[in-house]
Design a protein around this motif. Structure first.
Motif, PDB file in Angstrom:
ATOM      1  N   SER A 158     -49.354  14.717  79.583  1.00 48.13           N
ATOM      2  CA  SER A 158     -48.393  15.817  79.899  1.00 48.13           C
ATOM      3  C   SER A 158     -47.107  15.450  79.012  1.00 48.13           C
ATOM      4  CB  SER A 158     -48.212  15.997  81.318  1.00 48.13           C
ATOM      5  OG  SER A 158     -47.192  16.726  81.729  1.00 48.13           O
ATOM      6  N   ILE A 159     -46.831  14.177  79.235  1.00 51.02           N
ATOM      7  CA  ILE A 159     -45.578  13.573  78.597  1.00 51.02           C
ATOM      8  C   ILE A 159     -45.689  13.820  77.127  1.00 51.02           C
ATOM      9  CG2 ILE A 159     -43.905  11.699  78.115  1.00 51.02           C
ATOM     10  CD1 ILE A 159     -44.727  10.780  81.207  1.00 51.02           C
ATOM     11  N   GLN A 160     -46.779  13.398  76.576  1.00 47.75           N
ATOM     12  CA  GLN A 160     -47.024  13.158  75.104  1.00 47.75           C
ATOM     13  C   GLN A 160     -47.189  14.754  74.557  1.00 47.75           C
ATOM     14  OE1 GLN A 160     -50.499  11.267  74.475  1.00 47.75           O
ATOM     15  NE2 GLN A 160     -49.503   8.984  74.553  1.00 47.75           N
ATOM     16  N   ALA A 161     -47.354  15.810  75.398  1.00 53.98           N
ATOM     17  CA  ALA A 161     -47.700  17.200  74.847  1.00 53.98           C
ATOM     18  C   ALA A 161     -46.364  17.990  75.143  1.00 53.98           C
ATOM     19  CB  ALA A 161     -48.859  17.756  75.701  1.00 53.98           C
ATOM     20  N   PHE A 162     -45.683  17.455  75.712  1.00 51.32           N
ATOM     21  CA  PHE A 162     -44.298  18.133  75.934  1.00 51.32           C
ATOM     22  C   PHE A 162     -43.417  18.522  74.749  1.00 51.32           C
ATOM     23  CE2 PHE A 162     -40.513  19.293  78.148  1.00 51.32           C
ATOM     24  CZ  PHE A 162     -39.419  18.903  77.516  1.00 51.32           C
ATOM     25  N   SER A 163     -42.907  20.014  74.653  1.00 53.60           N
ATOM     26  CA  SER A 163     -42.371  20.288  73.584  1.00 53.60           C
ATOM     27  C   SER A 163     -40.894  21.300  74.101  1.00 53.60           C
ATOM     28  CB  SER A 163     -43.121  21.170  72.687  1.00 53.60           C
ATOM     29  OG  SER A 163     -42.618  21.901  71.746  1.00 53.60           O
ATOM     30  N   LYS A 164     -40.141  21.176  73.269  1.00 55.90           N
ATOM     31  CA  LYS A 164     -38.727  22.128  73.805  1.00 55.90           C
ATOM     32  C   LYS A 164     -39.147  23.515  73.378  1.00 55.90           C
ATOM     33  CE  LYS A 164     -35.368  18.464  72.708  1.00 55.90           C
ATOM     34  NZ  LYS A 164     -34.222  17.964  71.931  1.00 55.90           N
ATOM     35  N   ASN A 165     -40.075  23.707  72.390  1.00 57.07           N
ATOM     36  CA  ASN A 165     -39.994  25.129  72.198  1.00 57.07           C
ATOM     37  C   ASN A 165     -40.829  26.011  73.436  1.00 57.07           C
ATOM     38  OD1 ASN A 165     -39.020  24.437  69.698  1.00 57.07           O
ATOM     39  ND2 ASN A 165     -41.148  24.104  68.816  1.00 57.07           N
ATOM     40  N   LYS A 166     -41.612  25.273  73.896  1.00 58.87           N
ATOM     41  CA  LYS A 166     -42.252  26.125  74.998  1.00 58.87           C
ATOM     42  C   LYS A 166     -41.258  26.333  76.176  1.00 58.87           C
ATOM     43  CE  LYS A 166     -46.511  23.820  74.336  1.00 58.87           C
ATOM     44  NZ  LYS A 166     -47.822  23.097  74.951  1.00 58.87           N
ATOM     45  N   LEU A 167     -40.099  25.922  76.121  1.00 62.46           N
ATOM     46  CA  LEU A 167     -39.088  26.006  77.315  1.00 62.46           C
ATOM     47  C   LEU A 167     -38.460  27.595  77.111  1.00 62.46           C
ATOM     48  CD1 LEU A 167     -36.907  22.812  77.720  1.00 62.46           C
ATOM     49  CD2 LEU A 167     -38.679  23.615  78.866  1.00 62.46           C
ATOM     50  N   LYS A 168     -38.174  28.453  78.190  1.00 69.40           N
ATOM     51  CA  LYS A 168     -37.685  29.621  78.032  1.00 69.40           C
ATOM     52  C   LYS A 168     -36.182  29.495  77.865  1.00 69.40           C
ATOM     53  CE  LYS A 168     -41.126  31.878  81.304  1.00 69.40           C
ATOM     54  NZ  LYS A 168     -41.216  32.568  82.595  1.00 69.40           N
ATOM     55  N   LYS A 169     -35.658  30.397  77.014  1.00 67.83           N
ATOM     56  CA  LYS A 169     -34.346  30.549  76.824  1.00 67.83           C
ATOM     57  C   LYS A 169     -33.519  31.206  77.974  1.00 67.83           C
ATOM     58  CE  LYS A 169     -30.966  31.708  73.157  1.00 67.83           C
ATOM     59  NZ  LYS A 169     -30.938  32.493  71.745  1.00 67.83           N
ATOM     60  N   SER A 170     -32.555  30.569  78.336  1.00 68.29           N
ATOM     61  CA  SER A 170     -31.596  31.134  79.500  1.00 68.29           C
ATOM     62  C   SER A 170     -30.605  32.006  78.820  1.00 68.29           C
ATOM     63  CB  SER A 170     -31.040  30.046  80.445  1.00 68.29           C
ATOM     64  OG  SER A 170     -30.166  29.310  79.569  1.00 68.29           O
ATOM     65  N   GLU A 171     -30.224  33.118  79.551  1.00 65.94           N
ATOM     66  CA  GLU A 171     -29.272  33.977  79.293  1.00 65.94           C
ATOM     67  C   GLU A 171     -27.973  33.558  80.192  1.00 65.94           C
ATOM     68  OE1 GLU A 171     -32.048  37.579  77.659  1.00 65.94           O
ATOM     69  OE2 GLU A 171     -30.566  37.964  79.212  1.00 65.94           O
ATOM     70  N   THR A 172     -26.876  33.680  79.472  1.00 67.89           N
ATOM     71  CA  THR A 172     -25.759  33.267  80.262  1.00 67.89           C
ATOM     72  C   THR A 172     -24.975  34.450  80.680  1.00 67.89           C
ATOM     73  OG1 THR A 172     -25.724  30.934  79.543  1.00 67.89           O
ATOM     74  CG2 THR A 172     -23.508  31.996  80.583  1.00 67.89           C
ATOM     75  N   VAL A 173     -24.439  34.985  81.657  1.00 71.49           N
ATOM     76  CA  VAL A 173     -23.634  35.874  81.941  1.00 71.49           C
ATOM     77  C   VAL A 173     -22.182  35.732  82.163  1.00 71.49           C
ATOM     78  CG1 VAL A 173     -23.521  38.143  83.474  1.00 71.49           C
ATOM     79  CG2 VAL A 173     -25.646  37.419  82.944  1.00 71.49           C
ATOM     80  N   ASP A 174     -21.312  36.212  81.305  1.00 74.12           N
ATOM     81  CA  ASP A 174     -20.081  35.776  81.567  1.00 74.12           C
ATOM     82  C   ASP A 174     -19.294  36.466  82.696  1.00 74.12           C
ATOM     83  OD1 ASP A 174     -17.616  34.785  81.309  1.00 74.12           O
ATOM     84  OD2 ASP A 174     -17.374  34.993  79.334  1.00 74.12           O
ATOM     85  N   ARG A 175     -18.914  36.093  83.527  1.00 73.94           N
ATOM     86  CA  ARG A 175     -18.132  36.928  84.505  1.00 73.94           C
ATOM     87  C   ARG A 175     -16.895  36.204  84.776  1.00 73.94           C
ATOM     88  NH1 ARG A 175     -22.682  38.259  89.248  1.00 73.94           N
ATOM     89  NH2 ARG A 175     -24.194  39.286  87.896  1.00 73.94           N
ATOM     90  N   SER A 176     -16.421  35.626  83.818  1.00 72.81           N
ATOM     91  CA  SER A 176     -14.958  35.142  83.959  1.00 72.81           C
ATOM     92  C   SER A 176     -13.779  36.108  83.732  1.00 72.81           C
ATOM     93  CB  SER A 176     -14.698  33.877  83.084  1.00 72.81           C
ATOM     94  OG  SER A 176     -14.904  34.246  81.767  1.00 72.81           O
ATOM     95  N   LYS A 177     -14.111  37.108  83.008  1.00 75.04           N
ATOM     96  CA  LYS A 177     -13.051  38.144  82.891  1.00 75.04           C
ATOM     97  C   LYS A 177     -12.613  38.902  83.984  1.00 75.04           C
ATOM     98  CE  LYS A 177     -14.183  38.788  77.851  1.00 75.04           C
ATOM     99  NZ  LYS A 177     -14.455  39.669  76.675  1.00 75.04           N
ATOM    100  N   PRO A 178     -11.395  39.250  84.229  1.00 76.15           N
ATOM    101  CA  PRO A 178     -11.102  40.150  85.340  1.00 76.15           C
ATOM    102  C   PRO A 178     -11.665  41.674  85.318  1.00 76.15           C
ATOM    103  CG  PRO A 178      -9.249  39.923  83.992  1.00 76.15           C
ATOM    104  CD  PRO A 178     -10.295  39.113  83.408  1.00 76.15           C
ATOM    105  N   ILE A 179     -12.108  42.277  86.208  1.00 77.65           N
ATOM    106  CA  ILE A 179     -12.643  43.651  86.384  1.00 77.65           C
ATOM    107  C   ILE A 179     -11.142  44.741  86.757  1.00 77.65           C
ATOM    108  CG2 ILE A 179     -14.219  45.174  87.648  1.00 77.65           C
ATOM    109  CD1 ILE A 179     -15.980  42.757  88.158  1.00 77.65           C
ATOM    110  N   ILE A 180     -11.217  45.517  85.976  1.00 80.24           N
ATOM    111  CA  ILE A 180      -9.923  46.384  86.502  1.00 80.24           C
ATOM    112  C   ILE A 180     -10.627  47.692  86.817  1.00 80.24           C
ATOM    113  CG2 ILE A 180      -8.077  47.503  85.067  1.00 80.24           C
ATOM    114  CD1 ILE A 180      -7.990  45.242  83.166  1.00 80.24           C
TER     115      ILE A 180
END
Length: 420
Positions: free
Chosen positions: A398-420
């Motif tokens: 399992s360790i030898q067959a590990f690959s970064k490409n198989k990981l899902k890409k995470s989406e980041t939601v930026d909520r730091s801006k104020p809501i008017i």
């Protein structure tokens, strides 16, 4: 029953002949007193009517010669023959007994007489010690003054085995264990009496506040103080060299010497060693008894009982507090063992390399905090074979067959801006 025997002839090999038997001591004594051939009286009321005379008590079957009629003490270690020789030797020392009358008011001597008499007494003790004799009976009743000269009395009591008058005092002091130290201790006792007009109430003596002479106080401290009794007595020669006695001019300063035969000298030495051994044994037994008595008195006192009760209570409270604290710690550990640590994925141990060609790749980087969740933790691999070897193989593959490409890409939601 008392058996009276008379030896026929002067040789000790001749037989003794029984001449009379007595069942009562008073009758025997009165018959001896009424004897027409009586010559010289003895100290205990007996009269000797013949030179070779013997009395045997059946209850105590021990033959007694003329010397046995004198009050012999437990410290008599000389044989009768050596004692006879010593008695003949002492007849060359002339002196006489003078009884005291009790004065109405006791007072000490002046410094001049203290120095003179003290030096003369020390010279007498030195003469006895140099001759191998032992005294042990120095006190005021055994010193007479004749024409401004002190004479010692009862010098034979030590060889007769009579215990010293001060024996109860120096038996409690273990450093006074030789005949010379006994005589020095008795001299200090006598010097105190010459200074104050009365003997000391008890020994050791540490207070000499009202002593009229400083030189006398220093000598008394060197003999009777607590420190002196614990460290040891000075010698007679050291006392003679002190400032109190060193400048005394003796009028009759002829050199006296007691010539003791070599055989008697060895017997006196043996008797002296036996006397000292008996004294040291008594001191050892008394010391042990005093220690045991003090320990029993200490442990049996009310203060010690109260102290032990208080100490037992403190120990009981301390042990109860420690037990309660241990129980609390165990309860806290049990209650916080499941919720105290956040759930994390179990770390997989790195298997040891079995071969030199097989290398273990580095562990994967940690997941971001947003992805770390209990649901994302993959379940531990199950070994189908149930053995330890199969689990290691699956984990390694399992360790030898590990690959970064198989990981899902995470989406980041930026909520730091104020809501008017």
């Amino acid at each position: 029953e008392y058996i009276v025997r008379v030896q026929r002839g002067v040789s000790s090999e001749n037989s003794w002949q029984v001449i009379r038997r007595y069942s009562d001591f008073d009758v025997l004594n009165s018959s001896l007193m009424r004897s027409p051939c009586s010559r010289s009286p003895c100290s205990s009321g007996w009269r000797i009517r013949k030179k070779y005379f013997l009395i045997i008590n059946k209850e105590q079957p021990k033959e007694m010669n003329l010397l046995s009629w004198v009050d012999l003490g437990p410290d008599k270690f000389l044989s009768d023959k050596d004692l006879q020789s010593a008695m003949k030797l002492l007849t060359s020392i002339s002196s006489y007994l003078k009884k005291y009358c009790n004065p109405k008011k006791s007072q000490g001597l002046d410094l001049q007489h203290i120095k003179l008499y003290g030096r003369q007494i020390l010279e007498g003790l030195k003469l006895l010690h140099d001759g191998g004799l032992f005294y042990g009976h120095l006190h005021a009743s055994n010193v007479i003054v004749d024409d401004a000269r002190c004479r010692l009395m009862d010098v034979e009591n030590g060889m007769l085995g009579v215990p010293s008058a001060l024996r109860p005092a120096f038996t409690q002091l273990r450093k006074i264990n030789t005949v010379e130290s006994i005589d020095v201790f008795c001299f200090g006792h006598l010097l105190y009496e010459m200074t104050y007009g009365r003997p000391p109430d008890s020994v050791p003596v540490d207070g000499y506040a009202d002593v009229p002479y400083t030189a006398v106080a220093s000598v008394l401290q060197s003999i009777l103080s607590t420190e002196a009794c614990k460290s040891g007595m000075p010698t007679v020669l050291e006392l003679i060299k002190t400032p109190l006695f060193s400048d005394v001019q003796l009028q009759h300063s002829e050199k006296l010497q007691i010539k003791v035969p070599s055989r008697l000298k060895e017997a006196l030495k043996t008797a002296k060693e036996s006397l000292e051994k008996r004294l040291q044994e008594e001191q050892r037994v008394l010391h042990q008894h005093r220690r045991l008595t003090r320990a029993q008195s200490h442990h049996g006192s009310e203060e010690e009982k109260k102290r032990r009760k208080i100490l037992a209570r403190k120990k009981s409270r301390q042990s109860a507090y420690e037990n309660e604290e241990d129980v609390t710690v165990r309860n806290n550990n049990n209650s916080g063992s499941g919720a105290s640590s956040p759930p994390t994925c179990p770390s997989s141990p790195t298997p040891p390399s079995t071969t030199g060609a097989l290398t273990t790749p580095p562990p994967p980087p940690p997941l971001p905090p947003a992805v770390l969740d209990s649901s994302s933790c993959p379940p531990p691999p199950l070994s189908s074979s149930g053995g330890a070897g199969g689990g290691r193989t699956a984990l390694l593959s399992s360790i030898q067959a590990f690959s970064k490409n198989k990981l899902k890409k995470s989406e980041t939601v930026d909520r730091s801006k104020p809501i008017i």
